[in-house]
Design an enzyme around this catalytic site. Structure first.
Site, PDB file in Angstrom:
ATOM      1  N   TYR A  57       1.172   0.203   6.355  1.00 41.30           N
ATOM      2  CA  TYR A  57       1.288  -1.159   5.818  1.00 41.30           C
ATOM      3  C   TYR A  57       2.497  -1.878   6.427  1.00 41.30           C
ATOM      4  CZ  TYR A  57      -2.197   0.057   2.235  1.00 41.30           C
ATOM      5  OH  TYR A  57      -3.344   0.439   1.579  1.00 41.30           O
ATOM      6  N   PRO A  96     -10.900  -4.241  -5.564  1.00 43.64           N
ATOM      7  CA  PRO A  96     -11.785  -4.142  -6.737  1.00 43.64           C
ATOM      8  C   PRO A  96     -12.396  -5.474  -7.185  1.00 43.64           C
ATOM      9  CG  PRO A  96      -9.493  -3.992  -7.424  1.00 43.64           C
ATOM     10  CD  PRO A  96      -9.499  -3.973  -5.925  1.00 43.64           C
ATOM     11  N   LEU A  97     -11.879  -6.585  -6.679  1.00 47.19           N
ATOM     12  CA  LEU A  97     -12.491  -7.886  -6.997  1.00 47.19           C
ATOM     13  C   LEU A  97     -13.455  -8.320  -5.895  1.00 47.19           C
ATOM     14  CD1 LEU A  97      -9.367  -9.735  -8.437  1.00 47.19           C
ATOM     15  CD2 LEU A  97     -11.144  -8.483  -9.689  1.00 47.19           C
TER      16      LEU A  97
END
Length: 291
Positions: free
Chosen positions: A50, A205-206
């Site tokens: 990241y 998750p959305l």
């Protein structure tokens, strides 16, 4: 035997905390950690890559400044992707699951996160060249030396998980899953995890409900908004509640850096969607009634 899960039911994903997203400074990261903890979100999901291998160190600095005790939080990180970044001599993005590289990666993450151990190490993405025995040897050394508490995988198919399970118990698999990405629910992946006592974590998750204007996303967003009104909450909470209702015990990894949204997310844990409402979301995602 069911594996005991030490993680919060909603996990804070840190991918966009650093230069790949909001580029939060040390004070802002530290503040966001406290917002998460106050909301009951105590688990922070990282990966070495990241921010082009910079976000873990930025978080580690914020963690040190935050006054938060290591025992109050759980840290997850992933390794295995060799990314083309300034600080790596890589000609091409590739995967490396050699024993030495796994151990070195974990030691780098510990140094960057300013901690003595990871609560969970995940292999970030499967590689055709990975050798189960070599991975097992690395994991065994890391667990016995106390550098990692537990082990799992990320984005692995059932067969790839079996390959690793041949020599090392896999307790988690972090996969893409949402009301707009149902594949894991339909291809046997979530069933397999229930059969093998593997706890799924869901990244994104959305899904695309708030990102895209395609027909599926718009349909899912619309029904989530209708149900949010009924439950006196927000549509993102409804979509998390939809995931949490699945019997596999999925832990959503939420990447928002918006303090107000973070405070609101745990409401999803309290909402038990009506079974027909749950199926209604599936129907809107699929665009037709269930088989």
């Amino acid at each position: 035997m069911t594996h005991k899960n030490p993680f919060s039911k909603i996990i804070a994903g840190t991918m966009t905390w650093g230069v790949w997203g909001k580029n939060l400074n040390t004070a802002e990261m530290s503040s966001l950690m406290h917002v998460c903890l106050d909301a009951g979100i105590s688990t922070f999901d990282h990966a070495d890559i990241y921010g082009g291998y910079t976000t873990e160190a930025a978080f580690g600095k914020a963690f040190k400044d935050s006054g938060v005790s290591r025992t109050e939080i759980q840290l997850i990180s992933k390794c295995g992707i060799q990314y083309t970044a300034e600080i790596r001599n890589n000609r091409i993005k590739h995967y490396d699951y050699s024993e030495d590289y796994i151990i070195w990666s974990v030691e780098q993450s510990l140094q960057n996160l300013q901690t003595d151990y990871l609560d969970l190490l995940l292999l970030h993405r499967p590689s055709p060249l990975m050798r189960a025995e070599e991975i097992a040897s690395a994991v065994e050394k890391l667990i016995s030396s106390g550098k990692i508490k537990d082990f799992g995988v990320s984005n692995f198919t059932t067969m790839q998980t079996d390959l690793i399970q041949k020599t090392t118990p896999v307790h988690y698999n972090q996969i893409q899953f949402s009301a707009t990405n149902l594949e894991a629910m339909l291809n046997g992946s979530l069933d397999y995890m229930q059969l093998n006592s593997i706890i799924p974590m869901a990244w994104s998750p959305l899904g695309t409900a708030f990102k895209s204007e395609d027909e599926k996303s718009l349909r899912v967003k619309k029904i989530a908004e209708q149900l949010a009104e009924q439950h006196n909450t927000t549509s993102d909470v409804i979509l998390l509640a939809w995931i949490l209702k699945h019997p596999a015990g999925i832990l959503p990894v939420c990447g928002t850096t918006d303090a107000q949204r973070i405070k609101n997310l745990p409401r999803a844990i309290e909402i038990n969607l009506d079974i027909q409402d749950w199926f209604a979301i599936w129907v809107e995602s699929a665009g037709n009634k269930v088989p």
